[in-house]
Design an enzyme around this catalytic site. Structure first.
Site, PDB file in Angstrom:
ATOM      1  CB  SER A 170      -0.936   0.010   1.223  1.00 32.19           C
ATOM      2  OG  SER A 170      -1.829  -1.073   1.148  1.00 32.19           O
TER       3      SER A 170
ATOM      4  CB  CYS B 228       1.235   2.533 -14.494  1.00 33.50           C
ATOM      5  SG  CYS B 228       2.774   3.121 -15.194  1.00 33.50           S
TER       6      CYS B 228
ATOM      7  CD  GLN C 121     -43.483  -9.128  -0.353  1.00 35.65           C
ATOM      8  OE1 GLN C 121     -42.985  -8.795   0.713  1.00 35.65           O
ATOM      9  NE2 GLN C 121     -44.732  -8.846  -0.684  1.00 35.65           N
TER      10      GLN C 121
ATOM     11  CD  GLU D 263      -3.901  -1.732 -10.641  1.00 36.06           C
ATOM     12  OE1 GLU D 263      -3.671  -0.575 -10.239  1.00 36.06           O
ATOM     13  OE2 GLU D 263      -3.305  -2.261 -11.575  1.00 36.06           O
TER      14      GLU D 263
HETATM   15  P1  TGC Z   1       1.465  10.951  -3.177  1.00 32.65           P
HETATM   16  O1  TGC Z   1       2.184  12.073  -2.507  1.00 32.65           O
HETATM   17  O2  TGC Z   1      -0.014  10.888  -3.087  1.00 32.65           O
HETATM   18  O3  TGC Z   1       1.828  10.984  -4.746  1.00 32.65           O
HETATM   19  C1  TGC Z   1       3.141  11.054  -5.225  1.00 32.65           C
HETATM   20  C2  TGC Z   1       3.062  11.720  -6.593  1.00 32.65           C
HETATM   21  O4  TGC Z   1       2.218  10.943  -7.468  1.00 32.65           O
HETATM   22  C3  TGC Z   1       1.046  11.690  -7.852  1.00 32.65           C
HETATM   23  N1  TGC Z   1      -0.101  10.768  -7.783  1.00 32.65           N
HETATM   24  C4  TGC Z   1      -0.657  10.204  -8.841  1.00 32.65           C
HETATM   25  N2  TGC Z   1      -0.427  10.371 -10.151  1.00 32.65           N
HETATM   26  C5  TGC Z   1      -1.183   9.648 -10.998  1.00 32.65           C
HETATM   27  N3  TGC Z   1      -2.128   8.770 -10.602  1.00 32.65           N
HETATM   28  C6  TGC Z   1      -2.370   8.573  -9.277  1.00 32.65           C
HETATM   29  N4  TGC Z   1      -3.296   7.700  -8.885  1.00 32.65           N
HETATM   30  C7  TGC Z   1      -1.629   9.320  -8.339  1.00 32.65           C
HETATM   31  N5  TGC Z   1      -1.625   9.375  -6.988  1.00 32.65           N
HETATM   32  C8  TGC Z   1      -0.678  10.284  -6.656  1.00 32.65           C
HETATM   33  C9  TGC Z   1       0.941  12.823  -6.863  1.00 32.65           C
HETATM   34  O5  TGC Z   1       0.309  13.949  -7.442  1.00 32.65           O
HETATM   35  C10 TGC Z   1       2.400  13.104  -6.560  1.00 32.65           C
HETATM   36  O6  TGC Z   1       2.942  13.827  -7.649  1.00 32.65           O
HETATM   37  P2  TGC Z   1       4.090  14.934  -7.424  1.00 32.65           P
HETATM   38  O7  TGC Z   1       4.289  15.531  -8.771  1.00 32.65           O
HETATM   39  O8  TGC Z   1       3.523  15.882  -6.428  1.00 32.65           O
HETATM   40  O9  TGC Z   1       5.274  14.184  -6.899  1.00 32.65           O
HETATM   41  O10 TGC Z   1       2.109   9.606  -2.713  1.00 32.65           O
HETATM   42  P3  TGC Z   1       1.917   8.796  -1.367  1.00 32.65           P
HETATM   43  O11 TGC Z   1       3.216   8.139  -1.061  1.00 32.65           O
HETATM   44  O12 TGC Z   1       1.261   9.678  -0.330  1.00 32.65           O
HETATM   45  O13 TGC Z   1       0.926   7.606  -1.776  1.00 32.65           O
HETATM   46  C11 TGC Z   1      -0.397   7.744  -1.842  1.00 32.65           C
HETATM   47  C12 TGC Z   1      -1.097   6.377  -2.068  1.00 32.65           C
HETATM   48  C13 TGC Z   1      -1.267   5.619  -0.774  1.00 32.65           C
HETATM   49  C14 TGC Z   1      -2.461   6.730  -2.651  1.00 32.65           C
HETATM   50  C15 TGC Z   1      -0.306   5.491  -3.059  1.00 32.65           C
HETATM   51  O14 TGC Z   1       0.887   5.081  -2.523  1.00 32.65           O
HETATM   52  C16 TGC Z   1      -1.088   4.299  -3.518  1.00 32.65           C
HETATM   53  O15 TGC Z   1      -1.860   4.375  -4.449  1.00 32.65           O
HETATM   54  N6  TGC Z   1      -0.907   3.081  -2.862  1.00 32.65           N
HETATM   55  C17 TGC Z   1      -1.498   1.848  -3.333  1.00 32.65           C
HETATM   56  C18 TGC Z   1      -0.502   1.079  -4.142  1.00 32.65           C
HETATM   57  C19 TGC Z   1      -1.143   0.237  -5.201  1.00 32.65           C
HETATM   58  O16 TGC Z   1      -2.254   0.454  -5.643  1.00 32.65           O
HETATM   59  N7  TGC Z   1      -0.391  -0.720  -5.743  1.00 32.65           N
HETATM   60  C20 TGC Z   1      -0.825  -1.481  -6.859  1.00 32.65           C
HETATM   61  C21 TGC Z   1       0.302  -2.303  -7.433  1.00 32.65           C
HETATM   62  S1  TGC Z   1       0.038  -2.857  -9.089  1.00 32.65           S
HETATM   63  C22 TGC Z   1      -1.188  -3.998  -8.970  1.00 32.65           C
HETATM   64  O17 TGC Z   1      -1.802  -4.230  -7.985  1.00 32.65           O
HETATM   65  C23 TGC Z   1      -1.488  -4.682 -10.236  1.00 32.65           C
HETATM   66  S2  TGC Z   1      -2.732  -5.870 -10.165  1.00 32.65           S
HETATM   67  C24 TGC Z   1      -3.046  -5.901 -11.801  1.00 32.65           C
HETATM   68  C25 TGC Z   1      -3.868  -6.989 -12.289  1.00 32.65           C
HETATM   69  O18 TGC Z   1      -3.491  -8.186 -12.194  1.00 32.65           O
HETATM   70  O19 TGC Z   1      -4.920  -6.642 -12.867  1.00 32.65           O
HETATM   71  P1  FAD Z   2      -0.635  -4.156   2.782  1.00 36.39           P
HETATM   72  O1  FAD Z   2      -0.201  -2.923   2.100  1.00 36.39           O
HETATM   73  O2  FAD Z   2       0.301  -4.795   3.741  1.00 36.39           O
HETATM   74  O3  FAD Z   2      -2.031  -3.872   3.516  1.00 36.39           O
HETATM   75  C1  FAD Z   2      -2.533  -4.733   4.542  1.00 36.39           C
HETATM   76  C2  FAD Z   2      -3.835  -4.131   5.093  1.00 36.39           C
HETATM   77  O4  FAD Z   2      -3.567  -2.856   5.678  1.00 36.39           O
HETATM   78  C3  FAD Z   2      -4.898  -3.862   4.025  1.00 36.39           C
HETATM   79  O5  FAD Z   2      -6.165  -4.182   4.517  1.00 36.39           O
HETATM   80  C4  FAD Z   2      -4.795  -2.348   3.796  1.00 36.39           C
HETATM   81  O6  FAD Z   2      -6.013  -1.768   3.319  1.00 36.39           O
HETATM   82  C5  FAD Z   2      -4.484  -1.889   5.203  1.00 36.39           C
HETATM   83  N1  FAD Z   2      -3.851  -0.562   5.229  1.00 36.39           N
HETATM   84  C6  FAD Z   2      -2.752  -0.162   4.552  1.00 36.39           C
HETATM   85  N2  FAD Z   2      -2.467   1.122   4.839  1.00 36.39           N
HETATM   86  C7  FAD Z   2      -3.410   1.549   5.715  1.00 36.39           C
HETATM   87  C8  FAD Z   2      -3.671   2.795   6.377  1.00 36.39           C
HETATM   88  N3  FAD Z   2      -2.900   3.872   6.184  1.00 36.39           N
HETATM   89  N4  FAD Z   2      -4.737   2.857   7.204  1.00 36.39           N
HETATM   90  C9  FAD Z   2      -5.534   1.776   7.396  1.00 36.39           C
HETATM   91  N5  FAD Z   2      -5.344   0.582   6.803  1.00 36.39           N
HETATM   92  C10 FAD Z   2      -4.290   0.477   5.974  1.00 36.39           C
HETATM   93  N6  FAD Z   2       1.350  -5.678  -7.428  1.00 36.39           N
HETATM   94  C11 FAD Z   2       2.163  -5.264  -8.433  1.00 36.39           C
HETATM   95  O7  FAD Z   2       3.021  -4.409  -8.248  1.00 36.39           O
HETATM   96  N7  FAD Z   2       2.049  -5.815  -9.678  1.00 36.39           N
HETATM   97  C12 FAD Z   2       1.137  -6.775  -9.975  1.00 36.39           C
HETATM   98  O8  FAD Z   2       1.054  -7.223 -11.119  1.00 36.39           O
HETATM   99  C13 FAD Z   2       0.279  -7.224  -8.929  1.00 36.39           C
HETATM  100  N8  FAD Z   2      -0.604  -8.247  -9.155  1.00 36.39           N
HETATM  101  C14 FAD Z   2      -1.318  -8.769  -8.108  1.00 36.39           C
HETATM  102  C15 FAD Z   2      -2.094  -9.912  -8.292  1.00 36.39           C
HETATM  103  C16 FAD Z   2      -2.775 -10.491  -7.222  1.00 36.39           C
HETATM  104  C17 FAD Z   2      -3.580 -11.739  -7.435  1.00 36.39           C
HETATM  105  C18 FAD Z   2      -2.716  -9.883  -5.944  1.00 36.39           C
HETATM  106  C19 FAD Z   2      -3.461 -10.459  -4.783  1.00 36.39           C
HETATM  107  C20 FAD Z   2      -1.955  -8.752  -5.754  1.00 36.39           C
HETATM  108  C21 FAD Z   2      -1.232  -8.195  -6.807  1.00 36.39           C
HETATM  109  N9  FAD Z   2      -0.380  -7.094  -6.629  1.00 36.39           N
HETATM  110  C22 FAD Z   2       0.425  -6.647  -7.642  1.00 36.39           C
HETATM  111  C23 FAD Z   2      -0.183  -6.559  -5.287  1.00 36.39           C
HETATM  112  C24 FAD Z   2      -1.285  -5.652  -4.781  1.00 36.39           C
HETATM  113  O9  FAD Z   2      -1.250  -4.418  -5.426  1.00 36.39           O
HETATM  114  C25 FAD Z   2      -1.121  -5.512  -3.272  1.00 36.39           C
HETATM  115  O10 FAD Z   2      -1.501  -6.757  -2.708  1.00 36.39           O
HETATM  116  C26 FAD Z   2      -1.933  -4.385  -2.681  1.00 36.39           C
HETATM  117  O11 FAD Z   2      -1.473  -3.137  -3.160  1.00 36.39           O
HETATM  118  C27 FAD Z   2      -1.882  -4.396  -1.137  1.00 36.39           C
HETATM  119  O12 FAD Z   2      -0.583  -4.531  -0.685  1.00 36.39           O
HETATM  120  P2  FAD Z   2      -0.234  -5.681   0.403  1.00 36.39           P
HETATM  121  O13 FAD Z   2      -0.776  -6.945  -0.090  1.00 36.39           O
HETATM  122  O14 FAD Z   2       1.213  -5.614   0.696  1.00 36.39           O
HETATM  123  O15 FAD Z   2      -1.079  -5.251   1.691  1.00 36.39           O
END
Ligand code: TGC
Ligand code: FAD
Length: 391
Positions: free
Chosen positions: A145, A245, A286, A370
């Site tokens: 996260s 992305c 219902q 995501e």
């Molecule tokens: P923060 O200070 O909010 O942002 C840093 C810089 O990034 C910009 N920004 C974004 N830009 C584009 N899209 C977004 N969604 C953006 N969110 C933030 C922001 O404006 C800033 O820019 P700059 O120019 O000021 O530097 O960063 P933070 O460290 O406070 O993080 C915020 C947070 C928690 C929302 C972020 O870390 C986050 O989104 N965490 C979740 C991570 C996540 O979603 N991981 C996914 C991994 S990939 C995956 O799961 C693939 S699964 C795919 C599949 O199989 O379908």
């Molecule tokens: P953590 O970040 O450890 O979170 C654990 C728990 O803490 C969650 O419930 C979360 O909501 C909670 N939490 C976190 N922060 C806070 C907060 N500030 N306050 C309160 N609660 C909080 N990642 C990639 O990079 N590329 C991929 O292709 C990709 N594919 C994936 C495919 C699958 C099938 C799965 C399951 C995951 C994939 N991921 C990928 C990873 C995915 O993006 C992460 O699992 C997700 O972002 C959460 O990270 P984590 O699993 O480490 O959970």
């Protein structure tokens, strides 16, 4: 008075009427592919814990890989078309939609947006044709996260970079020819194109998943991987790179989960129409009608959010918090619908012969990856209040 049967149960607000001819054509051709070629494979793929790789060439042939990119053998479709593609693919299985999301939004998008001309020429046509597969490494074992706190790092060594660290939960990890890997450097967070045979770069599959079984998930390890400067994405050096992305992929997921929810509603409607208990079909009670109506309400809301989001995206005005709201709302809707559909099917609901349990299990991943539901709630909260409550 007879019920009005003229509305489409999968599209109560006639979102179809808001689509252009090309959007409808794309949706219908993906739907045909899903019904005739993908769905027949999916139950066994899920049971076997295997991604049906024979579908890669087919989705490529249909132009579904990198469909939003213009040039480089890509289809150049608008964002609503991309959303509809995700919807139809996830009506089949989240694993199939994941494959296309990762290749398109997480691999081709950053190469197109941040890559050099040479990187684009080398990778985009191959990825579009399905001749190469990509993966995206952002999440790390210690916590996904908070990617700003990543440990994977890279240092310059002459003209090259040396990458060390690990990534976890990576879709396509062990089948990828190229991995877009994000690492900390003295110059900010950079994207590296790691190729599968680079010494020190290994991938390991994560086995025994109960969710997204028809998708390959793995870990990536980097042990002093030497990466030439030509493999570094030159266009970005901050967290904004990978987060941009995610915005693309999350947008697609808002549509994708509608497909999964529609598949569950269709199954629940059909089952409840035939199941006779206490002398009448379940649909005559219902309580069952309220539950089915609630599914339709949630699907309709999700459809309207995603369509509106797509139009905003095509105008170039999309804001990350808007995507977060829809990712949160639509994933929550879909998983609740899948769980409720499973229950309406009673004991049959736990059988692989019916789709709800497979979608229900898949959606546990989709609501987590995501950005978890909490991450998206806090993103919307931050937008409303101006206060960052993550820390
Ligand atoms: P923060 O200070 O909010 O942002 C840093 C810089 O990034 C910009 N920004 C974004 N830009 C584009 N899209 C977004 N969604 C953006 N969110 C933030 C922001 O404006 C800033 O820019 P700059 O120019 O000021 O530097 O960063 P933070 O460290 O406070 O993080 C915020 C947070 C928690 C929302 C972020 O870390 C986050 O989104 N965490 C979740 C991570 C996540 O979603 N991981 C996914 C991994 S990939 C995956 O799961 C693939 S699964 C795919 C599949 O199989 O379908
Ligand atoms: P953590 O970040 O450890 O979170 C654990 C728990 O803490 C969650 O419930 C979360 O909501 C909670 N939490 C976190 N922060 C806070 C907060 N500030 N306050 C309160 N609660 C909080 N990642 C990639 O990079 N590329 C991929 O292709 C990709 N594919 C994936 C495919 C699958 C099938 C799965 C399951 C995951 C994939 N991921 C990928 C990873 C995915 O993006 C992460 O699992 C997700 O972002 C959460 O990270 P984590 O699993 O480490 O959970």
């Amino acid at each position: 008075m007879a019920a009005n049967t003229s509305l489409d149960p999968m599209d109560l607000y006639d979102v179809d009427a808001e689509l252009g001819d090309e959007e409808r054509m794309v949706r219908d051709s993906v739907a045909r592919f899903v019904d005739t070629e993908a769905l027949p494979l999916m139950r066994e793929a899920f049971e076997q814990h295997a991604f049906p790789r024979e579908l890669i060439a087919k989705v490529a042939e249909l132009g579904l890989l990198g469909s939003s990119i213009s040039g480089y053998d890509c289809a150049g479709l608008n964002s609503v078309c991309y959303g509809l593609i995700c919807q139809e693919l996830e009506r089949c299985d989240s694993g199939l939609r994941s494959f296309v999301s990762v290749q398109s939004s997480l691999v081709m998008y950053p190469i197109h947006a941040f890559g050099s001309d040479e990187q684009k020429q080398r990778w985009l046509p191959a990825l579009a044709k399905g001749d190469a597969v990509g993966c995206f490494g952002l999440t790390e074992p210690h916590g996904g996260s908070d990617p700003g706190n990543m440990k994977t790092h890279a240092r310059r060594d002459g003209d090259d970079w040396i990458v060390n660290g690990a990534k976890m939960w990576i879709t396509n990890a062990t089948i990828a020819d190229v991995a877009v890997v994000w690492a900390k450097t003295d110059e900010g967070i950079k994207g590296f194109l790691l190729e599968k045979n680079m010494p020190g770069f290994t991938a390991q599959e994560i086995e025994n998943k109960f969710s997204l079984r028809a998708s390959v998930t793995g870990a990536l390890f980097f042990d002093d991987v030497r990466v030439p400067a030509a493999n570094v994405l030159p266009g970005v050096s901050s967290l904004k790179g990978p987060l941009s992305c995610l915005t693309q992929a999350r947008y697609g997921i808002t549509w994708g989960v509608i497909g999964a929810a529609q598949a569950c509603l269709a199954e629940a409607l059909s089952y409840a129409g035939e199941r006779v208990l206490f002398g009448r079909p379940l649909t005559h009670t219902q309580m069952i009608q309220v539950r089915l109506a609630d599914m339709a309400r949630r699907i309709t809301t999700a459809q309207l959010l995603s369509l509106r989001l797509g139009r905003i995206k095509d105008r170039g005005e999309l804001r990350p918090a808007q995507v977060s709201l829809a990712k949160w709302n639509n994933c929550r809707a879909a998983i609740d619908i899948a769980r409720d559909a499973r229950d309406i099917l009673g004991g049959s609901g736990i059988s692989a012969e019916y789709v709800p349990v497979r979608h229900m299990l898949n959606l546990e991943s989709v609501i987590t990856y995501e950005g978890t539901e909490t991450v998206h709630q806090l993103t919307v909260g931050r937008e409303l209040t101006g206060v960052n409550a993550f820390g």
